[in-house]
Motif scaffolding. Structure first.
Motif, short mmCIF file in Angstrom:
data_model
loop_
_atom_site.label_atom_id
_atom_site.label_comp_id
_atom_site.label_asym_id
_atom_site.label_seq_id
_atom_site.Cartn_x
_atom_site.Cartn_y
_atom_site.Cartn_z
N GLY A 264 0.70 -1.05 -0.14
CA GLY A 264 -0.09 -0.03 -0.05
C GLY A 264 0.86 1.16 0.04
N ARG A 265 0.40 2.35 0.56
CA ARG A 265 1.02 3.69 0.65
C ARG A 265 2.16 3.53 1.77
N GLY A 266 1.84 2.53 2.53
CA GLY A 266 2.98 2.55 3.84
C GLY A 266 2.76 3.26 4.88
N GLU A 267 1.56 4.06 4.95
CA GLU A 267 1.26 5.15 5.91
C GLU A 267 0.46 4.53 7.11
N GLY A 268 -0.13 3.66 7.14
CA GLY A 268 -1.05 3.00 8.12
C GLY A 268 -0.06 2.64 9.49
N PRO A 274 -0.97 -0.58 11.14
CA PRO A 274 -0.65 -1.08 9.90
C PRO A 274 -1.81 -2.04 9.32
N THR A 275 -2.03 -1.90 7.89
CA THR A 275 -2.74 -2.72 7.21
C THR A 275 -2.30 -3.63 6.09
N ALA A 276 -2.89 -4.79 6.03
CA ALA A 276 -2.59 -5.68 4.72
C ALA A 276 -3.58 -4.90 3.73
N LEU A 313 -11.32 6.99 1.27
CA LEU A 313 -11.61 8.27 0.27
C LEU A 313 -11.05 9.54 0.69
N THR A 314 -10.17 9.54 1.98
CA THR A 314 -9.54 10.62 2.33
C THR A 314 -8.34 10.81 1.38
N PHE A 315 -7.71 9.91 0.81
CA PHE A 315 -6.75 10.14 0.02
C PHE A 315 -6.84 9.52 -1.59
N LEU A 347 -9.04 -3.71 -0.43
CA LEU A 347 -9.52 -3.98 0.85
C LEU A 347 -8.28 -3.75 1.72
N GLU A 348 -8.50 -2.98 2.73
CA GLU A 348 -7.55 -2.92 3.73
C GLU A 348 -7.93 -3.39 4.99
N ALA A 349 -6.98 -4.64 5.78
CA ALA A 349 -7.38 -4.87 6.88
C ALA A 349 -6.28 -4.79 7.95
N SER A 374 -17.71 4.33 4.85
CA SER A 374 -16.20 4.92 4.74
C SER A 374 -16.79 6.40 4.68
N ARG A 375 -15.62 7.20 5.08
CA ARG A 375 -15.57 8.60 4.95
C ARG A 375 -14.50 9.25 4.43
N LYS A 376 -14.56 10.52 4.01
CA LYS A 376 -13.50 11.42 3.71
C LYS A 376 -13.38 12.29 4.99
C1 LIG Z 1 -10.81 -0.22 9.86
C2 LIG Z 1 -10.39 0.90 8.92
C3 LIG Z 1 -11.10 1.76 8.82
C4 LIG Z 1 -10.79 2.87 7.76
N1 LIG Z 1 -11.71 3.78 7.44
C5 LIG Z 1 -11.27 4.76 6.57
C6 LIG Z 1 -12.22 5.90 6.01
O1 LIG Z 1 -13.38 6.01 6.62
N2 LIG Z 1 -11.62 6.72 5.29
C7 LIG Z 1 -10.46 6.81 4.61
O2 LIG Z 1 -10.20 7.54 3.70
N3 LIG Z 1 -9.75 5.63 4.98
C8 LIG Z 1 -10.07 4.80 5.93
N4 LIG Z 1 -9.20 3.86 6.21
C9 LIG Z 1 -7.96 3.46 5.41
C10 LIG Z 1 -6.69 4.25 5.81
O3 LIG Z 1 -6.67 5.67 5.50
C11 LIG Z 1 -5.67 3.58 5.22
O4 LIG Z 1 -5.52 2.39 6.07
C12 LIG Z 1 -4.42 4.27 5.74
O5 LIG Z 1 -4.43 5.60 4.86
C13 LIG Z 1 -3.07 3.58 5.31
O6 LIG Z 1 -2.91 3.33 3.96
P1 LIG Z 1 -1.75 2.72 3.35
O7 LIG Z 1 -1.86 0.95 4.10
O8 LIG Z 1 -2.03 2.39 2.20
O9 LIG Z 1 -0.37 3.00 3.75
C14 LIG Z 1 -9.62 2.82 7.04
C15 LIG Z 1 -8.55 1.83 7.28
C16 LIG Z 1 -9.09 0.69 8.31
C17 LIG Z 1 -8.15 -0.39 8.51
#
Ligand SMILES: Cc1cc2nc3c(=O)[nH]c(=O)nc-3n(C[C@H](O)[C@H](O)[C@H](O)COP(=O)(O)O)c2cc1C
Ligand SMILES: Nc1ncnc2c1ncn2[C@@H]1O[C@H](COP(=O)(O)OP(=O)(O)OP(=O)(O)O)[C@@H](O)[C@H]1O
Length: 411
Positions: A264-268, A274-276, A313-315, A347-349, A374-376
């Motif tokens: 991913g973008r590595g920001e989690g 952190p997300t898969a 949505l934020t990004f 999908l991010e988990a 999901s929200r921005k």
């Molecule tokens: C449980 C969960 C809920 C999330 N909800 C939103 C959301 O509502 N809006 C959004 O823009 N990103 C949401 N995200 C995504 C995060 O923005 C994203 O995981 C983070 O930017 C890291 O991204 P990366 O793994 O690509 O670095 C969510 C992620 C998770 C794990």
């Protein structure tokens, strides 16, 4: 004999978001639930026979019981696409298996790879289960063998008469066909239940037609379930009935998707979660973009997870996210009527308690509950606060460590 519940652990409890604040399910309950969702309790085949084009139709035959080897015994055949293997399909196959047991004959399910709809319909159609998952679902339901016919234009052009008198007998002598009452077999849809019965009377086989299972006065079908999954995140679904729970009720288990973990973008990590990042299989029906609680199945472990379906949505630019809440349905029930776009398949988990590297692994994700749309977000701080709240919800209700479950080999 009493009816064996096929997915006995898939009760409402784990598929409802209305948990009491302190619920943590036992490891045993979670194991049952995940194994039901992923159809992990299917037996291993004794043998997989690849038959060359018998009557011009190649097939794979998955043999699960020794009984199948007794060629002197005729067979009851349940026939269909069986996408989702929902409660209607379960009932039909359960009855066919009972019918065969009572008469001490063999029982086989026949399905088609790819789905006939793929050849008949140019529109992309998402599926609830891929062919291998359907084979496992049918095996779990107790058939002696599953016959997967290669679906070609030649097969679709086969008349119902040739299908019944040549194709099926090349696998086993036909004792009976078990079909939903709306089924038509063969070229030009001429093999209606009445036509099949007439043929059966002439050639000594029975046609058992099943009333379609209705739940809440509406027929249970794969299209209805796909539509519910696509609606899961609408505000109405959140406040009135929970469409995800409803889809699970019709399936008799929780829906899952499969995907490969990518970078991913590595920001989690810097946000504290952190997300898969998964790209789900192109054909799989992915629930509507939203935030869910669920489990991620890696090898023989099920990790509680907070899941975001769809591009964040934020990004994301409007381009990337446009149409991501729809596009799954050829009947245009939720909008575009096109195939799933790329954003919808993301999908991010965040797996609670997990540390390690998942890149390039294929994992399965089961959905327990819809948490929110999901929200921005206006700021990173707001995003972090809300996502941490979602993770806390998962920790409270599903735990923060993996549960050991059965394993599923991915090709
Ligand atoms: C449980 C969960 C809920 C999330 N909800 C939103 C959301 O509502 N809006 C959004 O823009 N990103 C949401 N995200 C995504 C995060 O923005 C994203 O995981 C983070 O930017 C890291 O991204 P990366 O793994 O690509 O670095 C969510 C992620 C998770 C794990
Ligand atoms: N609700 C139901 N109750 C009982 N049998 C069903 C039900 N839905 C489908 N069947 C039957 O199960 C078999 C396999 O279903 P198949 O997937 O081929 O058909 P379908 O009617 O298109 O189902 P779906 O729309 O759910 O995918 C067929 O014989 C079909 O008629």
């Amino acid at each position: 004999m009493t009816r064996t519940p096929l997915f006995s652990g898939a009760k409402g409890a784990l598929s409802s978001p209305n948990f009491s604040a302190s619920t943590i399910f036992s490891a045993e309950t979670i194991k049952t639930w995940v194994e039901n969702s992923l159809l992990l309790r299917a037996p291993q085949p004794l043998e997989v026979r690849k038959t060359e084009a018998k009557q011009d139709h190649a097939a794979r035959v998955y043999i699960y019981r020794k009984a199948w080897y007794d060629e002197a015994v005729p067979a009851a055949f349940g026939i269909g696409a069986f996408d989702g293997f929902h409660k209607g399909h379960q009932q039909l196959i359960h009855d066919a298996v009972q019918y065969a047991h009572t008469r001490q004959i063999r029982c086989a399910a026949v399905l088609f790879d790819p789905d006939p709809s793929v050849l008949l319909d140019s529109r992309p159609q998402s599926v609830l289960l891929d062919i291998n998952d359907r084979v496992r679902a049918l095996a779990q339901a107790g058939v002696d063998a599953v016959i997967v016919l290669s679906c070609t234009h030649a097969l679709l052009q086969t008349s119902y008469i040739d299908f019944c008198l040549q194709t099926l007998p090349s696998f086993a002598s036909v004792h009976s066909l078990h079909l939903g009452c709306n089924t038509v077999l063969g070229r030009d849809g001429k093999g209606t239940i009445d036509a099949l019965r007439e043929l059966g009377a002439q050639h000594d086989f029975e046609v058992v037609s099943h009333e379609l299972l209705h739940i809440d006065n509406t027929v249970v079908c794969a299209t209805r379930i796909r539509r519910l999954l696509a609606q899961a995140a609408t505000p109405d679904a959140l406040t009135t009935s929970d469409a995800l729970t409803e889809a699970h009720r019709l399936l008799g288990r929780a829906h899952f998707v499969r995907g490969r973990v990518q970078h991913g973008r590595g920001e989690g990590k810097s946000f504290g979660f952190p997300t898969a990042n998964l790209v789900c299989e192109a054909a799989r029906c992915v629930p509507a973009s939203a935030v869910y609680a669920g489990f991620v199945h890696v090898q023989n472990h099920a990790w509680p997870a907070a899941i975001n379906v769809g591009a964040p949505l934020t990004f994301s630019s409007d381009e990337q996210t446009r149409g991501q809440c729809c596009g799954q349905h050829k009947d245009q029930s939720c909008g575009s009527g096109k195939g799933q776009n790329n954003a919808q398949r993301l999908l991010e988990a965040h797996l609670l308690g997990f540390s390690g590297n998942l890149y390039d692994q294929t994992v399965d994700v089961s959905f327990v509950a819809l948490l929110r749309p999901s929200r921005k977000f206006p700021s990173i701080a707001a995003l972090e606060k809300t996502v941490h709240g979602n993770i806390y919800w998962v920790k409270t209700h599903l735990g923060n460590a993996a549960v050991k479950v059965g394993e599923l080999a991915h090709d």
